[in-house]
Design a protein around this motif. Structure first.
Motif, PDB file in Angstrom:
ATOM      1  N   ASP A 194       0.839  -1.194   0.185  1.00 46.84           N
ATOM      2  CA  ASP A 194       0.009  -0.079  -0.184  1.00 46.84           C
ATOM      3  C   ASP A 194       0.930   1.298   0.013  1.00 46.84           C
ATOM      4  O   ASP A 194       0.481   2.210  -0.755  1.00 46.84           O
ATOM      5  CB  ASP A 194      -0.863  -0.101   1.253  1.00 46.84           C
ATOM      6  CG  ASP A 194      -1.708   1.151   1.413  1.00 46.84           C
ATOM      7  OD1 ASP A 194      -2.335   1.732   0.229  1.00 46.84           O
ATOM      8  OD2 ASP A 194      -1.785   1.968   2.437  1.00 46.84           O
ATOM      9  N   LEU A 195       1.935   1.141   1.025  1.00 45.08           N
ATOM     10  CA  LEU A 195       2.763   2.282   0.877  1.00 45.08           C
ATOM     11  C   LEU A 195       3.687   2.537  -0.325  1.00 45.08           C
ATOM     12  O   LEU A 195       4.129   3.617  -0.799  1.00 45.08           O
ATOM     13  CB  LEU A 195       3.665   2.371   2.296  1.00 45.08           C
ATOM     14  CG  LEU A 195       2.936   2.368   3.390  1.00 45.08           C
ATOM     15  CD1 LEU A 195       3.784   2.245   4.626  1.00 45.08           C
ATOM     16  CD2 LEU A 195       2.254   3.671   3.625  1.00 45.08           C
ATOM     17  N   LEU A 196       3.994   1.622  -1.020  1.00 46.29           N
ATOM     18  CA  LEU A 196       4.794   1.379  -2.087  1.00 46.29           C
ATOM     19  C   LEU A 196       4.020   1.989  -3.131  1.00 46.29           C
ATOM     20  O   LEU A 196       4.462   2.800  -3.987  1.00 46.29           O
ATOM     21  CB  LEU A 196       5.194   0.010  -2.625  1.00 46.29           C
ATOM     22  CG  LEU A 196       6.264  -0.681  -1.765  1.00 46.29           C
ATOM     23  CD1 LEU A 196       6.552  -2.003  -2.130  1.00 46.29           C
ATOM     24  CD2 LEU A 196       7.531  -0.001  -2.045  1.00 46.29           C
ATOM     25  N   THR A 197       3.007   1.647  -3.228  1.00 44.24           N
ATOM     26  CA  THR A 197       1.947   2.174  -4.212  1.00 44.24           C
ATOM     27  C   THR A 197       1.698   3.862  -4.278  1.00 44.24           C
ATOM     28  O   THR A 197       1.746   4.425  -5.196  1.00 44.24           O
ATOM     29  CB  THR A 197       0.477   1.589  -4.270  1.00 44.24           C
ATOM     30  OG1 THR A 197       0.612   0.254  -4.516  1.00 44.24           O
ATOM     31  CG2 THR A 197      -0.610   2.164  -5.377  1.00 44.24           C
ATOM     32  N   ARG A 198       1.563   4.161  -2.872  1.00 41.77           N
ATOM     33  CA  ARG A 198       1.238   5.458  -2.499  1.00 41.77           C
ATOM     34  C   ARG A 198       2.529   6.423  -2.766  1.00 41.77           C
ATOM     35  O   ARG A 198       2.519   7.749  -2.373  1.00 41.77           O
ATOM     36  CB  ARG A 198       0.640   5.693  -1.513  1.00 41.77           C
ATOM     37  CG  ARG A 198      -0.884   5.209  -1.442  1.00 41.77           C
ATOM     38  CD  ARG A 198      -1.821   5.574  -0.560  1.00 41.77           C
ATOM     39  NE  ARG A 198      -1.601   4.820   0.901  1.00 41.77           N
ATOM     40  CZ  ARG A 198      -2.115   5.211   2.172  1.00 41.77           C
ATOM     41  NH1 ARG A 198      -2.767   6.010   1.994  1.00 41.77           N
ATOM     42  NH2 ARG A 198      -1.953   4.520   3.190  1.00 41.77           N
ATOM     43  N   GLY A 199       3.600   5.940  -2.605  1.00 45.36           N
ATOM     44  CA  GLY A 199       4.975   6.357  -2.870  1.00 45.36           C
ATOM     45  C   GLY A 199       5.837   6.867  -1.592  1.00 45.36           C
ATOM     46  O   GLY A 199       6.536   7.458  -1.479  1.00 45.36           O
ATOM     47  N   VAL A 200       5.062   6.460  -0.511  1.00 44.27           N
ATOM     48  CA  VAL A 200       5.728   6.655   0.902  1.00 44.27           C
ATOM     49  C   VAL A 200       6.963   5.858   0.965  1.00 44.27           C
ATOM     50  O   VAL A 200       7.758   6.202   1.438  1.00 44.27           O
ATOM     51  CB  VAL A 200       4.732   6.192   1.878  1.00 44.27           C
ATOM     52  CG1 VAL A 200       5.261   6.459   3.331  1.00 44.27           C
ATOM     53  CG2 VAL A 200       3.655   6.934   1.818  1.00 44.27           C
ATOM     54  N   LEU A 201       7.237   4.505   0.475  1.00 44.01           N
ATOM     55  CA  LEU A 201       8.124   3.635   0.501  1.00 44.01           C
ATOM     56  C   LEU A 201       8.937   3.422  -0.946  1.00 44.01           C
ATOM     57  O   LEU A 201       7.865   3.456  -1.952  1.00 44.01           O
ATOM     58  CB  LEU A 201       7.808   2.165   1.299  1.00 44.01           C
ATOM     59  CG  LEU A 201       7.345   2.297   2.557  1.00 44.01           C
ATOM     60  CD1 LEU A 201       7.136   0.913   3.163  1.00 44.01           C
ATOM     61  CD2 LEU A 201       8.720   2.798   3.597  1.00 44.01           C
TER      62      LEU A 201
END
Length: 218
Positions: A194-201
């Motif tokens: 989820d965080l990869l998709t949103r660019g956080v990780l």
């Protein structure tokens, strides 16, 4: 007043304070010197104040704590500000073995206080450097959460990201996420994706079970 250690019959005297009869005059001289306008370097003044009061040893207990507070007070006066982002007292507590060794060497030796002042100033520098690193970490953490303030995250994601921002050892992996978040590996992977998709990780190079992730600085 003596500072003693060891079993009965084999005591070791680390320090012996001036006689009680001399204490009133010595304390008055210390207070007059401490409260007078400092003509020399303020940092030297703080180091001497710390050593002098501890050498007088005017209290049954708490002389070290009070001396450290007096040293901090002298530094605060010198800086002329009510805001301080470092604590010399806390740094001395972290280095208390060296602190006590240096005190004993100074108080049992000659009247040369140069080694004590050298250690005191070096300790002060380490306190400031430590605070600088801590404040830098706080700033990075604040900027990160300000950047992603509008993005909803679940409790596990917030918890793990804060661990990373606090300087977690090693790289962030799926297994480590599951351990910190107290969840299954599948749940950890969903959180991460989820965080990869949103660019956080962002995913580190490599793959498999040892795949690592880091905060996206872009």
């Amino acid at each position: 007043m003596q500072v003693v250690s060891g079993p009965v019959g084999r005591e070791k005297v680390h320090f012996e304070a001036p006689p009680a009869t001399a204490l009133p005059a010595e304390t008055a001289a210390f207070l007059q010197w401490f409260n007078a306008a400092s003509a020399g370097d303020a940092l030297i003044h703080a180091g001497l104040a710390h050593l002098w009061l501890l050498t007088l040893h005017p209290f049954d207990d708490g002389n070290g704590r009070i001396s450290r507070a007096v040293g901090d007070m002298a530094l605060a006066r010198a800086e002329g500000t009510s805001q301080r982002f470092y604590s010399l007292s806390a740094q001395i507590q972290r280095e208390r073995k060296q602190y006590y060794d240096q005190l004993e060497a100074t108080q049992r030796g000659t009247l040369d206080v140069t080694p004590w002042l050298s250690w005191f100033l070096a300790c002060l520098l380490r306190a400031v450097q430590g605070a600088d690193g801590l404040l830098g970490g706080v700033l990075i953490k604040t900027q990160f959460w300000q950047r992603w303030a509008g993005m909803p995250m679940n409790q596990r994601q917030t918890l793990v990201l804060n661990k990373v921002l606090d300087g977690m050892e090693g790289k962030l992996t799926n297994a480590k996420w599951a351990a910190i978040g107290k969840c299954s590996a599948d749940t950890a992977l969903r959180d991460i994706n989820d965080l990869l998709t949103r660019g956080v990780l962002r995913r580190l190079e490599g793959g498999g079970r040892s795949t690592g992730y880091e905060l996206n600085a872009k």
